[in-house]
Design a protein around this motif. Structure first.
Motif, short mmCIF file in Angstrom:
data_model
loop_
_atom_site.label_atom_id
_atom_site.label_comp_id
_atom_site.label_asym_id
_atom_site.label_seq_id
_atom_site.Cartn_x
_atom_site.Cartn_y
_atom_site.Cartn_z
N GLU A 147 0.84 -1.19 0.00
CA GLU A 147 0.00 0.00 0.00
C GLU A 147 0.88 1.24 0.00
O GLU A 147 1.94 1.26 0.61
CB GLU A 147 -0.91 0.03 1.23
N PHE A 149 1.07 5.26 0.95
CA PHE A 149 0.47 6.25 1.83
C PHE A 149 1.11 7.61 1.59
O PHE A 149 2.28 7.70 1.21
CB PHE A 149 0.65 5.85 3.30
N SER A 279 5.27 10.38 -0.38
CA SER A 279 4.59 9.09 -0.52
C SER A 279 5.56 7.98 -0.14
O SER A 279 6.74 8.03 -0.49
CB SER A 279 4.12 8.88 -1.96
N TYR A 280 5.05 7.00 0.58
CA TYR A 280 5.88 5.85 0.93
C TYR A 280 5.06 4.58 0.82
O TYR A 280 3.83 4.60 0.93
CB TYR A 280 6.47 6.00 2.34
N GLN A 281 5.73 3.48 0.57
CA GLN A 281 5.07 2.20 0.36
C GLN A 281 5.40 1.23 1.49
O GLN A 281 6.55 1.11 1.90
CB GLN A 281 5.52 1.60 -0.98
N LEU A 282 4.37 0.56 1.98
CA LEU A 282 4.55 -0.49 2.98
C LEU A 282 4.10 -1.81 2.39
O LEU A 282 3.08 -1.88 1.70
CB LEU A 282 3.73 -0.18 4.24
N ASN A 287 0.19 -3.46 7.70
CA ASN A 287 0.50 -2.11 7.22
C ASN A 287 -0.09 -1.02 8.09
O ASN A 287 0.46 0.08 8.18
CB ASN A 287 0.01 -1.94 5.78
N LYS A 291 1.94 2.23 9.17
CA LYS A 291 1.45 3.54 8.76
C LYS A 291 1.38 4.49 9.96
O LYS A 291 1.70 5.68 9.85
CB LYS A 291 0.08 3.43 8.11
N GLY A 294 4.93 5.51 10.52
CA GLY A 294 5.43 6.21 9.34
C GLY A 294 4.90 7.62 9.25
O GLY A 294 5.65 8.57 8.98
N ASP A 295 3.61 7.79 9.51
CA ASP A 295 3.00 9.12 9.46
C ASP A 295 3.59 10.04 10.54
O ASP A 295 3.87 11.22 10.28
CB ASP A 295 1.49 9.02 9.65
#
Length: 315
Positions: A147, A149, A279-282, A287, A291, A294-295
């Motif tokens: 995903e 985010f 934007s980053y992908q997990l 996830n 997230k 990460g956020d």
């Protein structure tokens, strides 16, 4: 001393074995002991909460205070041991603390219910310690969803678009007195140093340099002068520090930066709203938890970087 040993000897043994089990599982899982592992993040904490209670009698199990205190003491000792031996760093432990303490308590509560009401053989319950090592190989065959985010930060700047543009396309070296380091920087998140560009146009290359030698290799994919710039992001793996958190996240296979975009929007009074979106992908089965962190970490990073740009543009 003898009296303490007689009263709490078995409990101390249980806590010691719980810590030893935690260390063993961490060493066995190695680089898989991350936020991407259901086994490490959810199953092992529950078992850590159960192991010391296997050495408690039913009187101790009836006390809810013990059900909370004993697992927490075990997990706290486990964390401290990993920190002292350099197996984990403080930031890693902070990130996994909530699941470990919550699920350790939940595991203890389940054990209390089963043992008091069903009186299961403790020998059978000891077989639970094998569960993570049986489930982990199965987890590796479960396809993890990916995903992407986005995290957005913005600041209002009283300056011209040209001045702001010149401060975001390339970033001159940020001195210590310019950057307001925060909690995560203290724990090891590297602060930005500068950014250089070879060609100010689409397909131009931008290099982001960070504290500790970390480098982001970026390619400009959109370039609208004084309005918007987007660049994809690739981490130079050779520059990733040997710190545990950096190796888990930046050299792991479940977190990747995708791109970043700066947008300039003119608002009332001639001010400019500068918007930075990353934007980053997990890629993991959990996830949602990645997230959450990460956020928080990226938002903190972006806000502090925009503060530097704002001050520079308004000088």
């Amino acid at each position: 001393m003898t009296r303490i040993k007689e009263k709490y000897g078995l409990l101390i043994t249980g806590i010691t074995l719980g810590v030893a089990y935690g260390i063993l599982s961490r060493l066995v899982f190695g680089q898989n002991a991350t936020l991407a592992s259901v086994t490490y993040l959810f199953i092992i904490p529950a078992i850590l909460g159960i192991i010391p209670l296997m050495f408690s009698n039913n009187e101790k199990l009836k006390s809810y205070r013990n059900i909370i205190f004993i697992p927490w003491l075990t997990i706290a000792t486990f964390f401290l041991t990993m920190l002292l031996f350099g197996i984990e760093d403080f930031l890693c432990l902070l990130v996994i603390a909530a699941p470990f303490f919550i699920l350790g308590t939940l595991g203890a509560l389940i054990y209390r219910f089963v043992q008091i009401n069903k009186r299961k053989s403790k020998g059978k319950l000891f077989s639970l310690v094998l569960l993570p090592f049986l489930f982990a190989p199965i987890e590796e065959y479960i396809q993890s969803p990916s995903e992407v985010f986005n995290i957005k930060s913005e600041v209002i700047i009283s300056s011209t678009p040209e001045t702001i543009w010149n401060n975001i396309v390339e970033v001159k070296t940020i001195n210590n007195n310019e950057y307001n380091s925060g909690f995560f920087n203290t724990l090891g998140i590297p602060r930005p140093i500068n950014a250089t560009v070879d060609i100010k146009a689409v397909n131009g290359h931008r290099i982001g340099n960070f504290e500790g030698g970390l480098k982001f290799i970026e390619t400009i994919t959109e370039y609208k002068e004084n309005k918007e710039i987007t660049f994809n992001i690739r981490i130079d793996s050779n520059t990733v520090r040997q710190k545990v958190f950096d190796q888990h996240v930046l050299n792991g296979n479940y977190f990747n930066f995708v791109d970043a975009t700066y947008e300039l929007e003119t608002i009332e009074n001639g001010q400019i709203k500068l918007i930075l979106t990353s934007s980053y992908q997990l890629t993991s089965t959990i996830n949602f938890y990645g997230k959450f962190w990460g956020d928080i970490i990226l938002s903190d990073f972006q806000d502090r970087l925009l503060d530097v740009i704002e001050i520079r543009c308004e000088e």
